[in-house]
Design a protein around this motif. Structure first.
Motif, PDB file in Angstrom:
ATOM      1  N   GLU A   1       6.220  10.321   1.392  1.00  0.00           N
ATOM      2  CA  GLU A   1       5.150  11.547   1.055  1.00  0.00           C
ATOM      3  C   GLU A   1       5.044  12.399   1.926  1.00  0.00           C
ATOM      4  OE1 GLU A   1       4.239  10.660   5.933  1.00  0.00           O
ATOM      5  OE2 GLU A   1       3.640   8.757   4.651  1.00  0.00           O
TER       6      GLU A   1
ATOM      7  N   SER B   1      -6.047   7.196   0.667  1.00  0.00           N
ATOM      8  CA  SER B   1      -5.842   7.313  -1.010  1.00  0.00           C
ATOM      9  C   SER B   1      -5.010   7.954  -0.805  1.00  0.00           C
ATOM     10  CB  SER B   1      -6.888   7.819  -0.774  1.00  0.00           C
ATOM     11  OG  SER B   1      -8.494   7.985  -0.345  1.00  0.00           O
ATOM     12  N   ILE B   2      -3.314   7.486  -1.134  1.00  0.00           N
ATOM     13  CA  ILE B   2      -2.538   8.896  -1.513  1.00  0.00           C
ATOM     14  C   ILE B   2      -1.632   8.065  -2.571  1.00  0.00           C
ATOM     15  CG2 ILE B   2      -1.746  10.268   0.283  1.00  0.00           C
ATOM     16  CD1 ILE B   2       0.750   8.069   0.847  1.00  0.00           C
ATOM     17  N   TYR B   3      -2.808   6.693  -2.651  1.00  0.00           N
ATOM     18  CA  TYR B   3      -1.366   5.715  -4.413  1.00  0.00           C
ATOM     19  C   TYR B   3      -2.769   5.753  -5.047  1.00  0.00           C
ATOM     20  CZ  TYR B   3       2.348   5.403  -0.969  1.00  0.00           C
ATOM     21  OH  TYR B   3       3.736   5.519  -0.521  1.00  0.00           O
ATOM     22  N   ALA B   4      -3.578   7.255  -4.939  1.00  0.00           N
ATOM     23  CA  ALA B   4      -4.839   6.531  -6.360  1.00  0.00           C
ATOM     24  C   ALA B   4      -5.248   6.345  -6.261  1.00  0.00           C
ATOM     25  CB  ALA B   4      -3.528   6.606  -7.341  1.00  0.00           C
TER      26      ALA B   4
ATOM     27  N   GLY C   1      -1.983   5.906   3.569  1.00  0.00           N
ATOM     28  CA  GLY C   1      -2.518   7.140   3.600  1.00  0.00           C
ATOM     29  C   GLY C   1      -0.939   7.149   4.499  1.00  0.00           C
ATOM     30  N   GLN C   2      -0.447   8.755   4.733  1.00  0.00           N
ATOM     31  CA  GLN C   2       0.205   9.002   5.292  1.00  0.00           C
ATOM     32  C   GLN C   2       1.033   8.458   6.637  1.00  0.00           C
ATOM     33  OE1 GLN C   2       1.995  13.036   3.861  1.00  0.00           O
ATOM     34  NE2 GLN C   2       0.121  13.493   3.481  1.00  0.00           N
TER      35      GLN C   2
ATOM     36  N   ASP D   1      -5.159  10.123  -9.971  1.00  0.00           N
ATOM     37  CA  ASP D   1      -5.248  11.396  -8.898  1.00  0.00           C
ATOM     38  C   ASP D   1      -5.800  12.370  -9.520  1.00  0.00           C
ATOM     39  OD1 ASP D   1      -5.711   9.791  -6.315  1.00  0.00           O
ATOM     40  OD2 ASP D   1      -3.694  10.044  -5.780  1.00  0.00           O
TER      41      ASP D   1
ATOM     42  N   ASN E   1       5.162   0.612  -1.868  1.00  0.00           N
ATOM     43  CA  ASN E   1       6.595   1.496  -1.622  1.00  0.00           C
ATOM     44  C   ASN E   1       5.755   1.718  -0.170  1.00  0.00           C
ATOM     45  OD1 ASN E   1       7.362   3.632  -0.322  1.00  0.00           O
ATOM     46  ND2 ASN E   1       6.976   5.416  -2.812  1.00  0.00           N
TER      47      ASN E   1
ATOM     48  N   SER F   1       0.742   5.388 -10.821  1.00  0.00           N
ATOM     49  CA  SER F   1      -0.861   5.524 -10.105  1.00  0.00           C
ATOM     50  C   SER F   1      -0.646   7.170  -9.996  1.00  0.00           C
ATOM     51  CB  SER F   1       0.051   5.016  -8.196  1.00  0.00           C
ATOM     52  OG  SER F   1       0.276   4.149  -8.267  1.00  0.00           O
TER      53      SER F   1
ATOM     54  N   PHE G   1       3.030  -1.507  -7.990  1.00  0.00           N
ATOM     55  CA  PHE G   1       4.425  -0.636  -7.104  1.00  0.00           C
ATOM     56  C   PHE G   1       4.142  -0.300  -5.927  1.00  0.00           C
ATOM     57  CE2 PHE G   1       7.093   2.545  -6.620  1.00  0.00           C
ATOM     58  CZ  PHE G   1       7.872   2.451  -7.939  1.00  0.00           C
TER      59      PHE G   1
ATOM     60  N   HIS H   1       0.367  -1.176  -4.921  1.00  0.00           N
ATOM     61  CA  HIS H   1      -0.666  -0.016  -6.404  1.00  0.00           C
ATOM     62  C   HIS H   1      -0.246   0.015  -7.416  1.00  0.00           C
ATOM     63  CE1 HIS H   1       2.306   1.938  -4.326  1.00  0.00           C
ATOM     64  NE2 HIS H   1       2.451   3.124  -4.850  1.00  0.00           N
ATOM     65  N   GLY H   2      -0.911   0.807  -8.079  1.00  0.00           N
ATOM     66  CA  GLY H   2      -0.081   1.191  -9.748  1.00  0.00           C
ATOM     67  C   GLY H   2      -1.037   2.354 -10.218  1.00  0.00           C
ATOM     68  N   PRO H   3      -3.133   2.334 -10.049  1.00  0.00           N
ATOM     69  CA  PRO H   3      -3.206   1.574  -9.017  1.00  0.00           C
ATOM     70  C   PRO H   3      -3.230  -0.087  -8.965  1.00  0.00           C
ATOM     71  CG  PRO H   3      -4.534   3.254  -9.540  1.00  0.00           C
ATOM     72  CD  PRO H   3      -3.156   2.764 -10.207  1.00  0.00           C
TER      73      PRO H   3
ATOM     74  N   ARG I   1      -8.312   5.630  -5.309  1.00  0.00           N
ATOM     75  CA  ARG I   1      -9.895   5.655  -5.940  1.00  0.00           C
ATOM     76  C   ARG I   1     -10.176   5.159  -7.890  1.00  0.00           C
ATOM     77  NH1 ARG I   1     -10.937  11.642  -8.781  1.00  0.00           N
ATOM     78  NH2 ARG I   1      -9.447  12.130 -10.143  1.00  0.00           N
ATOM     79  N   GLY I   2      -8.533   5.473  -8.117  1.00  0.00           N
ATOM     80  CA  GLY I   2      -8.182   4.069  -9.229  1.00  0.00           C
ATOM     81  C   GLY I   2      -9.281   3.031  -9.286  1.00  0.00           C
TER      82      GLY I   2
END
Lengths: 246, 464
Positions: free
Chosen positions: B152, A15-18, A60-61, B375, A152, B371, A150, A195-197, A20-21
């Motif tokens: 990260e 869930s690292i790129y937001a 994720g990482q 969060d 990455n 983004s 976006f 994402h961006g999300p 949950r948005g």
């Protein structure tokens, strides 16, 4: 009240790129129409139920994604394949996109297995990460629209013959920085690096996902239009930023 | 011979570089807080190592995702009590170029004892430390931040690990024991650990924006007796037995007065102490504790350090209060999920309806990827918000974020122009009310420029 059931795969790790948005957008867009989204999490080691209407897998990482890949390709793979074959929506974003393909080979040569819902394979390259604003001309569900986001990612994803891209890259790198393709779509399975999300600024795409999900749930509701004034303005602002940074 | 030549190059390049800063200020191009260093480093890439040798009292570097600027400000106040001159970089100029500029500005003239105190960007830290070889290195936290710029969190943590492994034995580490990734850096070294030893200040669970909740040693998910901020707290691993190290300098209690400040109580090796500060929130309790731990290590007596911390004011944009048109404005820099979550929690401590201005930019220093706002847990603000104005390059993204959080979209004022947005936001605040301003980094700089033009704030490069 019709209920759409969403399974969020590995929210703790992926869930690292937001991400949950995206889920918040699906929930609100149902709620604003008098419908409801039920969200269940499926973590490492949990059994997976194939009865959900939407499966969401985010990014994720690297370390976490490797742990998740083996869990997903092991105990959960059959349920996910069966759900997808049954018309459930699967949305994989970034790392999630990589894991719903054949797999991911890292720069160290280590292979993360995928679940092969789509004919796509990813290899990390030692070159620069592909980072920045993206604009796509997307073609989905019989409609052509612009999608903004976006990206990455270090992985370069190549599509096989059994899958088509989510869109053609107008600005940005896309799947591999060369093919001009971004994302992948097969039936109700969507993979993308955006994402961006992804969903807040692409409300049309959010509604395609919801339409498919309602169809899978056997609900007959038509999705009423929403105001989407802020969504359209935010979409335009993101597209304009991409243009400026061209 | 080589050393001599290098020294000559630094000496020749220095006046040229200094005049670049003067010109930059004269031309109105900001503070010239990095340009002279840039000029110098081009001619002399190891200038920081050379100029750093003039810091006869040694150097301390402070790095973290959140709290660098405030901690340096507090530590500067502590160090000022013993009269030794301190060379430091102003807030924001925290890359190698900013450190070089500060050394240029601060190490000229007659030779007297000087100490260096530098806040350093997380990514720039390994190179700054390699050149400067600070006697004390304060590492406070690592949170998810600007993934497009830093990569990260694990990548930064890995670079810090390699940096610490290469440190000479005489460098003393001051580490946040409550952050598992930071605490792990002290293994096998001489280190001072600080943190919060007060379950009453903790919350139940880690927040959504947590990043580092697996054991660094064995990969098992960590268990927390209590969580303070994000993934920080009293952690332990039930699989391998690793746990938060014993805290040398610890917050034992804090009485919060909303965004107006707090009273902090400490336990230290030199005895107990307390301070009442205008810096609000638990994140500032961490900052003050990091400063106290470093000051004690550098020989500042406990009572003097606590008094200095109590007397220090907020750094620009960090809970800074200004008055505009009869309204109180409080500027709460909010530039990543963990920082913004703390800001939200601190605002909620104030009673009464909230008038809020959020400014979101997406420039290089902010991170181009917006983004992260998804969060942040803005949801608890929704019921308390009386007026909401959003501004900046990505004002509409922020408007969307609040609309999906549950704010009625017809009540959100969107004005991408910060000056116009500020006017509209202030107009919505009743006499004697407070406007809470939550900007990203470059949005904060722009809003402060506007406040300076209107006589409500002072220029930041004068704010040392």
């Amino acid at each position: 009240m019709s209920v759409v059931r969403l399974c969020h795969l590995y929210p703790d790790e992926m869930s690292i790129y937001a991400d949950r948005g995206n889920i918040a957008v699906l929930a609100r867009r149902l709620e604003w129409r008098g419908l409801r989204l039920d969200v269940t999490a499926s973590e490492l080691g949990d059994a997976l139920d194939d009865g959900h209407d939407i499966y969401y897998l985010g990014g994720g990482q690297d370390r976490d994604q490797a742990i998740v890949a083996h869990d997903l390709a092991g105990a959960k793979a059959d349920a996910l394949r069966s759900a997808a074959a049954d018309g459930a929506v699967v949305l994989g974003v970034c790392g999630g996109f990589q894991l719903i393909g054949h797999g991911y080979t890292g720069t160290d040569g280590a292979r993360m297995p995928g679940v092969a819902l789509i004919d796509a394979d990813t290899v990390a390259e030692t070159g620069p990460r592909l980072i920045g604003d993206v604009i796509l001309d997307a073609d989905l569900d019989g409609e052509q629209r612009t999608v903004v986001g976006f990206e990455n990612h270090a992985g370069r994803t190549r599509l096989g013959p059994d899958v088509r891209p989510l869109g053609r890259v107008v600005h940005g790198h896309g799947n591999d920085g060369r093919s001009g393709h971004e994302g992948a779509v097969r039936d109700h399975v969507i993979g993308t690096y955006l994402h961006g999300p992804l969903l807040p600024k692409n409300p049309w795409l959010a509604d395609v996902v919801l339409r498919w999900a309602l169809e899978h749930a056997g609900a007959s509701q038509v999705l009423d239009p929403l105001p989407d004034d802020l969504e359209v303005a935010a979409h335009a602002a993101a597209a304009a930023r991409a243009g400026v940074r061209r | 011979m080589n050393g001599y030549r290098e020294g000559m190059r630094a000496a020749l390049a220095s006046p040229l570089a200094r005049s670049a800063g003067y010109l930059s200020r004269r031309l109105g191009r900001g503070g010239g807080t990095s340009l002279p260093g840039k000029v110098l480093l081009r001619a002399h890439p190891t200038a920081v190592a050379h100029l750093g040798r003039r810091l006869t009292g040694g150097a301390v570097c402070v790095s973290a995702t959140n709290g660098k600027t405030t901690t340096c400000r507090l530590l500067a106040a502590c160090l000022a009590t013993d009269g030794v001159a301190v060379v430091s970089n102003p807030a924001g100029a925290n890359l190698l170029t900013g450190v070089a500029t500060a050394l240029l500005d601060g190490t000229g003239g007659r030779r007297r004892e000087r100490r260096g105190l530098f806040e350093v960007d997380e990514a720039a830290l390994p190179e700054v430390v390699r050149q400067l070889r600070p006697g004390v290195l304060v590492l406070m936290n690592l949170f998810r931040d600007q993934l497009d710029r830093y990569g990260e969190l694990e990548a930064i943590a890995g670079r810090w690990r390699a940096m610490v492994d290469a440190l000479p034995a005489e460098t003393h580490l001051v580490l946040n024991g409550d952050d598992p990734a930071i605490a792990a850096l002290g293994t096998g070294r001489d280190a001072t650990y600080f943190g919060v030893d007060a379950p009453a200040l903790g919350a139940g669970a880690t927040s959504h924006a947590s990043d580092s909740t697996r054991c660094r040693r064995c990969g098992h998910p960590l268990t927390y007796r209590y969580v303070t901020l994000g993934h920080m707290g009293d952690w332990m691993c039930e699989a391998c037995g690793d746990a938060r190290p014993p805290l040398d300098v610890a917050v034992t209690a804090a009485e919060m007065d909303g965004t107006r400040g707090q009273r902090i109580h400490w336990r230290t090796p030199d005895g107990d102490a307390e301070a009442t500060t205008t810096l609000p929130g638990l994140h500032n309790a961490y900052n003050a504790t990091a400063a106290l731990a470093a000051a004690l290590r550098m020989g500042v007596p406990l009572a003097r350090a606590a008094t200095a911390i109590a007397g220090a004011e907020a750094a620009f944009g960090r809970a800074e209060r200004v008055v505009l048109a009869g309204r109180d404005l409080v500027l709460l820099l909010a530039k990543n999920p963990a920082g913004a979550n703390t800001t939200v929690q601190t605002m909620l401590l104030d009673t009464g309806p909230l008038h809020v201005l959020v400014a979101l930019n997406d420039r290089t220093a902010d991170g181009q990827d917006v983004s992260w706002i998804w969060d942040v847990d803005y949801e608890p603000l929704v019921e308390r918000i009386e007026t909401l104005t959003v501004t900046g390059d990505r004002a509409y993204d922020m408007a969307l974020r609040f609309a999906y959080a549950g704010v009625d979209r017809t009540r959100i004022v969107v004005d991408p122009d910060p000056g116009g947005a500020l006017d509209r936001a202030v107009a919505g605040v009743p006499d004697g009310g407070t406007l809470y301003v939550l900007p990203t980094y470059t949005a904060m700089l722009r809003l402060r420029e506007i406040l300076v033009e209107r006589g409500a704030a002072t220029e930041f490069w004068r704010d040392r």
